[in-house]
Motif scaffolding. Structure first.
Motif, PDB file in Angstrom:
ATOM      1  N   VAL A  79      50.123  50.944 114.623  1.00 45.41           N
ATOM      2  CA  VAL A  79      48.906  51.187 114.863  1.00 45.41           C
ATOM      3  C   VAL A  79      48.882  52.369 115.935  1.00 45.41           C
ATOM      4  O   VAL A  79      49.745  52.985 116.454  1.00 45.41           O
ATOM      5  CB  VAL A  79      48.343  50.033 116.019  1.00 45.41           C
ATOM      6  CG1 VAL A  79      49.166  50.027 117.233  1.00 45.41           C
ATOM      7  CG2 VAL A  79      47.073  49.964 116.242  1.00 45.41           C
ATOM      8  N   GLU A  80      47.735  53.001 115.516  1.00 45.76           N
ATOM      9  CA  GLU A  80      47.296  54.045 116.357  1.00 45.76           C
ATOM     10  C   GLU A  80      45.859  53.913 116.890  1.00 45.76           C
ATOM     11  O   GLU A  80      45.056  53.872 116.121  1.00 45.76           O
ATOM     12  CB  GLU A  80      47.421  55.521 115.575  1.00 45.76           C
ATOM     13  CG  GLU A  80      46.913  56.684 116.110  1.00 45.76           C
ATOM     14  CD  GLU A  80      46.942  58.056 115.243  1.00 45.76           C
ATOM     15  OE1 GLU A  80      45.873  58.672 115.134  1.00 45.76           O
ATOM     16  OE2 GLU A  80      47.991  58.007 114.696  1.00 45.76           O
ATOM     17  N   THR A  81      45.676  53.839 118.124  1.00 43.47           N
ATOM     18  CA  THR A  81      44.451  53.406 118.990  1.00 43.47           C
ATOM     19  C   THR A  81      43.546  54.758 118.995  1.00 43.47           C
ATOM     20  O   THR A  81      44.308  55.886 119.149  1.00 43.47           O
ATOM     21  CB  THR A  81      44.739  52.926 120.528  1.00 43.47           C
ATOM     22  OG1 THR A  81      45.592  53.771 121.115  1.00 43.47           O
ATOM     23  CG2 THR A  81      45.420  51.596 120.251  1.00 43.47           C
ATOM     24  N   ALA A  82      42.398  54.345 119.244  1.00 42.57           N
ATOM     25  CA  ALA A  82      41.446  55.686 119.210  1.00 42.57           C
ATOM     26  C   ALA A  82      41.563  56.421 120.710  1.00 42.57           C
ATOM     27  O   ALA A  82      42.287  55.994 121.651  1.00 42.57           O
ATOM     28  CB  ALA A  82      39.936  55.037 119.262  1.00 42.57           C
ATOM     29  N   ASP A  88      39.275  57.698 115.715  1.00 42.45           N
ATOM     30  CA  ASP A  88      39.373  56.314 115.223  1.00 42.45           C
ATOM     31  C   ASP A  88      40.723  55.637 115.236  1.00 42.45           C
ATOM     32  O   ASP A  88      41.420  56.284 115.562  1.00 42.45           O
ATOM     33  CB  ASP A  88      38.846  56.170 113.575  1.00 42.45           C
ATOM     34  CG  ASP A  88      37.363  56.944 113.399  1.00 42.45           C
ATOM     35  OD1 ASP A  88      36.726  56.409 114.275  1.00 42.45           O
ATOM     36  OD2 ASP A  88      37.469  57.635 112.583  1.00 42.45           O
ATOM     37  N   SER A  89      40.644  54.068 115.310  1.00 39.83           N
ATOM     38  CA  SER A  89      41.923  53.452 115.368  1.00 39.83           C
ATOM     39  C   SER A  89      42.367  53.350 113.856  1.00 39.83           C
ATOM     40  O   SER A  89      41.526  53.317 112.966  1.00 39.83           O
ATOM     41  CB  SER A  89      41.823  52.142 115.899  1.00 39.83           C
ATOM     42  OG  SER A  89      41.323  52.200 117.262  1.00 39.83           O
ATOM     43  N   GLU A 115      41.274  52.008 108.637  1.00 37.59           N
ATOM     44  CA  GLU A 115      40.665  52.808 109.733  1.00 37.59           C
ATOM     45  C   GLU A 115      39.583  52.074 110.087  1.00 37.59           C
ATOM     46  O   GLU A 115      38.826  51.550 109.651  1.00 37.59           O
ATOM     47  CB  GLU A 115      40.275  54.131 109.280  1.00 37.59           C
ATOM     48  CG  GLU A 115      41.158  55.159 108.737  1.00 37.59           C
ATOM     49  CD  GLU A 115      40.783  56.295 108.333  1.00 37.59           C
ATOM     50  OE1 GLU A 115      39.546  56.575 109.017  1.00 37.59           O
ATOM     51  OE2 GLU A 115      41.342  57.225 107.686  1.00 37.59           O
ATOM     52  N   ARG A 118      36.249  53.311 116.741  1.00 34.49           N
ATOM     53  CA  ARG A 118      36.734  53.720 118.000  1.00 34.49           C
ATOM     54  C   ARG A 118      36.639  52.496 119.077  1.00 34.49           C
ATOM     55  O   ARG A 118      37.705  51.945 119.869  1.00 34.49           O
ATOM     56  CB  ARG A 118      36.372  54.891 118.911  1.00 34.49           C
ATOM     57  CG  ARG A 118      36.896  55.369 120.050  1.00 34.49           C
ATOM     58  CD  ARG A 118      36.161  56.436 120.551  1.00 34.49           C
ATOM     59  NE  ARG A 118      34.999  56.687 120.738  1.00 34.49           N
ATOM     60  CZ  ARG A 118      34.249  56.329 121.886  1.00 34.49           C
ATOM     61  NH1 ARG A 118      34.837  55.945 123.156  1.00 34.49           N
ATOM     62  NH2 ARG A 118      32.971  56.487 122.056  1.00 34.49           N
ATOM     63  N   VAL A 122      41.890  46.859 117.900  1.00 37.39           N
ATOM     64  CA  VAL A 122      42.804  46.579 116.735  1.00 37.39           C
ATOM     65  C   VAL A 122      43.829  45.693 117.118  1.00 37.39           C
ATOM     66  O   VAL A 122      44.656  45.371 116.399  1.00 37.39           O
ATOM     67  CB  VAL A 122      43.322  48.202 116.270  1.00 37.39           C
ATOM     68  CG1 VAL A 122      42.013  48.682 115.675  1.00 37.39           C
ATOM     69  CG2 VAL A 122      44.108  48.703 117.311  1.00 37.39           C
TER      70      VAL A 122
END
Length: 143
Positions: A79-82, A88-89, A115, A118, A122
């Motif tokens: 996961v890549e957070t905003a 965006d996440s 995707e 923001r 997630v």
């Protein structure tokens, strides 16, 4: 704001009732929708058996491709957070492409990225998929 997120490629959550109405005929026996997300025409549906990617094609969207990742093939999730401004996440899902999940040393993997806007949380989706990936790894490696 919804149309801007969709144009940016961000998924928006849709009610299970709406998803069932649209995609119910494509569910397997015993399959139930857990949640789903939609772009302008495309969608991602999570069920108790698989993740279904719905890709409406052409100018009218009449032609549709349904692609599946079975839940028992998911082996990793990132996961890549905003960020603070306009990021965006993203959730990256890695899955086994091999039908026979044996320890052959020649496994092939696929990856898909989802995707989200923001402001979308997630964390629950990441936890659900991460726990599933952990259980799959334990099951596969215990053979």
């Amino acid at each position: 704001m919804g149309i801007l997120n969709a144009l940016a490629g961000n998924l928006q959550q849709v009610s299970n009732e709406q998803l069932l109405q649209q995609f119910g005929p494509f569910l397997f026996q015993g399959e139930q929708i857990q949640n789903g997300y939609q772009l302008i025409r495309d969608a991602v549906v999570f069920t108790n058996m698989r993740i279904i990617f719905i890709d409406r094609q052409g100018a009218t969207g009449a032609k549709t491709r349904y692609r599946t990742i079975h839940l028992d093939t998911i082996v990793d999730v990132e996961v890549e957070t905003a960020g603070a401004i306009a990021d965006d996440s993203e959730i990256n899902i890695t899955y086994l492409k091999d039908v026979y999940q044996r320890k052959t040393g020649a496994e092939t993997f696929g990856e898909v990225t989802l995707e989200f806007p923001r402001k979308f949380d997630v964390a629950p989706v990441y936890r659900q998929l991460g726990e599933l990936a952990l259980a799959n790894r334990q099951r596969i490696n215990s053979r």
